[in-house]
Design a protein around this motif. Sequence first.
Motif, PDB file in Angstrom:
ATOM      1  N   LYS A 113       0.833  -1.197   0.000  1.00 55.44           N
ATOM      2  CA  LYS A 113       0.000   0.000   0.000  1.00 55.44           C
ATOM      3  C   LYS A 113       0.872   1.254   0.000  1.00 55.44           C
ATOM      4  CE  LYS A 113      -4.125  -1.896   2.225  1.00 55.44           C
ATOM      5  NZ  LYS A 113      -5.106  -1.746   3.342  1.00 55.44           N
ATOM      6  N   ILE A 114       0.458   2.237  -0.795  1.00 50.68           N
ATOM      7  CA  ILE A 114       1.180   3.504  -0.840  1.00 50.68           C
ATOM      8  C   ILE A 114       0.194   4.653  -0.607  1.00 50.68           C
ATOM      9  CG2 ILE A 114       2.877   2.612  -2.479  1.00 50.68           C
ATOM     10  CD1 ILE A 114       1.422   4.418  -4.597  1.00 50.68           C
ATOM     11  N   ASN A 115       0.689   5.728  -0.029  1.00 45.81           N
ATOM     12  CA  ASN A 115      -0.095   6.941   0.119  1.00 45.81           C
ATOM     13  C   ASN A 115       0.183   7.867  -1.063  1.00 45.81           C
ATOM     14  OD1 ASN A 115      -1.144   6.196   2.682  1.00 45.81           O
ATOM     15  ND2 ASN A 115       0.800   6.828   3.632  1.00 45.81           N
ATOM     16  N   SER A 116      -0.803   8.676  -1.398  1.00 45.19           N
ATOM     17  CA  SER A 116      -0.642   9.561  -2.545  1.00 45.19           C
ATOM     18  C   SER A 116      -1.550  10.765  -2.393  1.00 45.19           C
ATOM     19  CB  SER A 116      -0.981   8.807  -3.845  1.00 45.19           C
ATOM     20  OG  SER A 116      -0.902   9.664  -4.958  1.00 45.19           O
ATOM     21  N   ASP A 117      -1.175  11.878  -3.030  1.00 43.32           N
ATOM     22  CA  ASP A 117      -2.022  13.062  -3.008  1.00 43.32           C
ATOM     23  C   ASP A 117      -2.934  13.136  -4.226  1.00 43.32           C
ATOM     24  OD1 ASP A 117      -0.207  13.575  -4.973  1.00 43.32           O
ATOM     25  OD2 ASP A 117       0.616  15.401  -4.088  1.00 43.32           O
ATOM     26  N   THR A 118      -2.956  12.076  -5.010  1.00 41.03           N
ATOM     27  CA  THR A 118      -3.837  12.035  -6.177  1.00 41.03           C
ATOM     28  C   THR A 118      -4.453  10.650  -6.283  1.00 41.03           C
ATOM     29  OG1 THR A 118      -3.961  12.572  -8.538  1.00 41.03           O
ATOM     30  CG2 THR A 118      -2.062  11.303  -7.812  1.00 41.03           C
ATOM     31  N   SER A 119      -5.277  10.445  -7.282  1.00 38.10           N
ATOM     32  CA  SER A 119      -6.023   9.195  -7.363  1.00 38.10           C
ATOM     33  C   SER A 119      -6.233   8.781  -8.808  1.00 38.10           C
ATOM     34  CB  SER A 119      -7.383   9.350  -6.671  1.00 38.10           C
ATOM     35  OG  SER A 119      -8.155  10.351  -7.317  1.00 38.10           O
ATOM     36  N   MET A 120      -6.620   7.537  -8.985  1.00 34.48           N
ATOM     37  CA  MET A 120      -7.064   7.050 -10.272  1.00 34.48           C
ATOM     38  C   MET A 120      -8.462   7.617 -10.524  1.00 34.48           C
ATOM     39  SD  MET A 120      -7.628   3.085 -11.483  1.00 34.48           S
ATOM     40  CE  MET A 120      -5.930   2.612 -11.174  1.00 34.48           C
ATOM     41  N   ILE A 121      -8.715   8.080 -11.750  1.00 34.95           N
ATOM     42  CA  ILE A 121     -10.006   8.702 -12.027  1.00 34.95           C
ATOM     43  C   ILE A 121     -10.624   8.148 -13.307  1.00 34.95           C
ATOM     44  CG2 ILE A 121      -9.252  10.848 -10.913  1.00 34.95           C
ATOM     45  CD1 ILE A 121      -9.170  12.061 -13.781  1.00 34.95           C
ATOM     46  N   ASN A 122     -11.911   8.388 -13.434  1.00 33.17           N
ATOM     47  CA  ASN A 122     -12.631   8.110 -14.677  1.00 33.17           C
ATOM     48  C   ASN A 122     -13.067   9.451 -15.239  1.00 33.17           C
ATOM     49  OD1 ASN A 122     -14.519   7.523 -16.702  1.00 33.17           O
ATOM     50  ND2 ASN A 122     -15.209   5.656 -15.673  1.00 33.17           N
ATOM     51  N   LYS A 123     -12.445   9.858 -16.328  1.00 29.81           N
ATOM     52  CA  LYS A 123     -12.755  11.139 -16.948  1.00 29.81           C
ATOM     53  C   LYS A 123     -13.371  10.909 -18.323  1.00 29.81           C
ATOM     54  CE  LYS A 123     -10.781  15.615 -18.223  1.00 29.81           C
ATOM     55  NZ  LYS A 123      -9.534  16.423 -18.334  1.00 29.81           N
ATOM     56  N   ASN A 124     -14.650  11.221 -18.424  1.00 30.99           N
ATOM     57  CA  ASN A 124     -15.372  11.080 -19.696  1.00 30.99           C
ATOM     58  C   ASN A 124     -15.248   9.677 -20.278  1.00 30.99           C
ATOM     59  OD1 ASN A 124     -16.079  13.858 -19.627  1.00 30.99           O
ATOM     60  ND2 ASN A 124     -14.109  14.407 -20.540  1.00 30.99           N
ATOM     61  N   GLY A 125     -15.267   8.686 -19.399  1.00 30.32           N
ATOM     62  CA  GLY A 125     -15.218   7.301 -19.849  1.00 30.32           C
ATOM     63  C   GLY A 125     -13.826   6.720 -19.974  1.00 30.32           C
ATOM     64  N   THR A 126     -12.794   7.521 -19.750  1.00 30.82           N
ATOM     65  CA  THR A 126     -11.414   7.049 -19.803  1.00 30.82           C
ATOM     66  C   THR A 126     -10.848   6.960 -18.390  1.00 30.82           C
ATOM     67  OG1 THR A 126     -11.049   8.107 -21.949  1.00 30.82           O
ATOM     68  CG2 THR A 126      -9.101   7.488 -20.694  1.00 30.82           C
ATOM     69  N   VAL A 127     -10.380   5.778 -18.008  1.00 35.81           N
ATOM     70  CA  VAL A 127      -9.735   5.614 -16.707  1.00 35.81           C
ATOM     71  C   VAL A 127      -8.278   6.039 -16.842  1.00 35.81           C
ATOM     72  CG1 VAL A 127      -9.039   3.988 -14.907  1.00 35.81           C
ATOM     73  CG2 VAL A 127     -11.287   3.760 -16.001  1.00 35.81           C
ATOM     74  N   LEU A 128      -7.872   6.995 -16.007  1.00 31.38           N
ATOM     75  CA  LEU A 128      -6.501   7.493 -16.017  1.00 31.38           C
ATOM     76  C   LEU A 128      -5.841   7.220 -14.681  1.00 31.38           C
ATOM     77  CD1 LEU A 128      -8.305  10.125 -17.580  1.00 31.38           C
ATOM     78  CD2 LEU A 128      -5.999  10.189 -18.493  1.00 31.38           C
ATOM     79  N   VAL A 129      -4.554   6.893 -14.730  1.00 32.95           N
ATOM     80  CA  VAL A 129      -3.813   6.512 -13.539  1.00 32.95           C
ATOM     81  C   VAL A 129      -2.576   7.404 -13.427  1.00 32.95           C
ATOM     82  CG1 VAL A 129      -2.496   4.765 -14.807  1.00 32.95           C
ATOM     83  CG2 VAL A 129      -2.742   4.552 -12.339  1.00 32.95           C
ATOM     84  N   PRO A 130      -2.155   7.766 -12.215  1.00 38.25           N
ATOM     85  CA  PRO A 130      -0.923   8.551 -12.070  1.00 38.25           C
ATOM     86  C   PRO A 130       0.274   7.817 -12.663  1.00 38.25           C
ATOM     87  CG  PRO A 130      -2.181   8.599 -10.033  1.00 38.25           C
ATOM     88  CD  PRO A 130      -2.851   7.595 -10.916  1.00 38.25           C
ATOM     89  N   ALA A 131       1.027   8.512 -13.495  1.00 39.80           N
ATOM     90  CA  ALA A 131       2.198   7.903 -14.136  1.00 39.80           C
ATOM     91  C   ALA A 131       3.210   7.430 -13.096  1.00 39.80           C
ATOM     92  CB  ALA A 131       2.834   8.900 -15.095  1.00 39.80           C
ATOM     93  N   LYS A 132       3.277   8.134 -11.979  1.00 42.62           N
ATOM     94  CA  LYS A 132       4.229   7.770 -10.921  1.00 42.62           C
ATOM     95  C   LYS A 132       3.945   6.370 -10.395  1.00 42.62           C
ATOM     96  CE  LYS A 132       6.110   9.391  -6.506  1.00 42.62           C
ATOM     97  NZ  LYS A 132       6.018  10.410  -5.429  1.00 42.62           N
ATOM     98  N   TRP A 133       2.664   5.996 -10.276  1.00 41.85           N
ATOM     99  CA  TRP A 133       2.320   4.666  -9.794  1.00 41.85           C
ATOM    100  C   TRP A 133       2.848   3.595 -10.743  1.00 41.85           C
ATOM    101  CZ3 TRP A 133      -3.552   5.051  -8.112  1.00 41.85           C
ATOM    102  CH2 TRP A 133      -3.659   6.006  -7.086  1.00 41.85           C
ATOM    103  N   ILE A 134       2.688   3.829 -12.038  1.00 45.51           N
ATOM    104  CA  ILE A 134       3.147   2.862 -13.032  1.00 45.51           C
ATOM    105  C   ILE A 134       4.660   2.733 -12.978  1.00 45.51           C
ATOM    106  CG2 ILE A 134       3.238   2.310 -15.486  1.00 45.51           C
ATOM    107  CD1 ILE A 134       0.439   2.067 -14.268  1.00 45.51           C
ATOM    108  N   ALA A 135       5.341   3.864 -12.905  1.00 50.99           N
ATOM    109  CA  ALA A 135       6.808   3.845 -12.861  1.00 50.99           C
ATOM    110  C   ALA A 135       7.313   3.109 -11.626  1.00 50.99           C
ATOM    111  CB  ALA A 135       7.347   5.277 -12.889  1.00 50.99           C
ATOM    112  N   GLU A 136       6.688   3.373 -10.470  1.00 50.91           N
ATOM    113  CA  GLU A 136       7.106   2.706  -9.239  1.00 50.91           C
ATOM    114  C   GLU A 136       6.869   1.205  -9.321  1.00 50.91           C
ATOM    115  OE1 GLU A 136       5.216   4.502  -5.906  1.00 50.91           O
ATOM    116  OE2 GLU A 136       6.367   6.366  -6.031  1.00 50.91           O
TER     117      GLU A 136
END
Length: 276
Positions: free
Chosen positions: A104-127
């Motif tokens: 588990k990690i803490n973060s100041d942002t979140s995964m979202i659904n924007k207009n039908g597209t799920v977007l994820v913080p790039a930092k999470w993917i890199a880590e």
Amino acid sequence: MKKMLCLTLALLTMMITASSVSANSLGKNGLLLKLNDAYLIYSKGEMPYVDANYRTLIPLRVISDAINGRITWDQKTKVVQIEAENFKLSAALNEKGATINNKKINSDTSMINKNGTVLVPAKWIAEGLGVSLIWDANSKVLSMDGEQFFQKGPLERMNNEEHKVTSFDPQIVPIEIGYGANEGEEQLKISFKNISKNTYTNREIQDHLLVYISPDSFIEEGINGITNSDRSGIRLIDKLEPNKTYSYFLPVGRLDQKQLQVDTPQYVFIRYFKYQ
């Protein structure tokens, strides 16, 4: 005076709306995602962007296909999970923090659904993948390089280039994608900039465009090991000088209409490489 003010506000609203539509289609985009030197230049739905916390969000589907992952969705808990070889990420939509590789990690942002597209913080993917995020403020390019990208699955065709000098990045950056009339038909028009200090000839630089529509449906242009086709107009540019911008055409039709294939493209990658 009041009428003039209302008219001005109305015009500003129209301009903002038009700008938003352009950014979500194939117009200029404020940020480019680059994976192993391949640029994401079109995404059905939302392109990558920077949120209010200055975190870069990228389309989850693009990343999943790039690492041959699988996405699952729990409607009840609103949890999205992506799982690939040596990588696992789980997060609830609009909730800060995530579980990456069972940690588990803490973060100041979140995964979202924007207009039908799920977007994820790039930092999470890199880590999760153990790769570095590289931000080029001048060209507004966010890069990730890793052995996991394009090795298996839907996007392994991004490795089709023939005679590619793999150890050399030519630093050719796409800056605008649109449409234009060429040879009596509407074609994809790409503008790019040579941000390197090198001067290239058309014998040295090649491009490889991959339009992903479905697992069984692609459009490819450029030098690659399967089709070996090259209708790219980049061949017609005799010399690419440093810090100069150029434009050329690719005859792939409109990417946002159902003209060439059975469905609208999901996304498009392009890579520029030195040709040996």
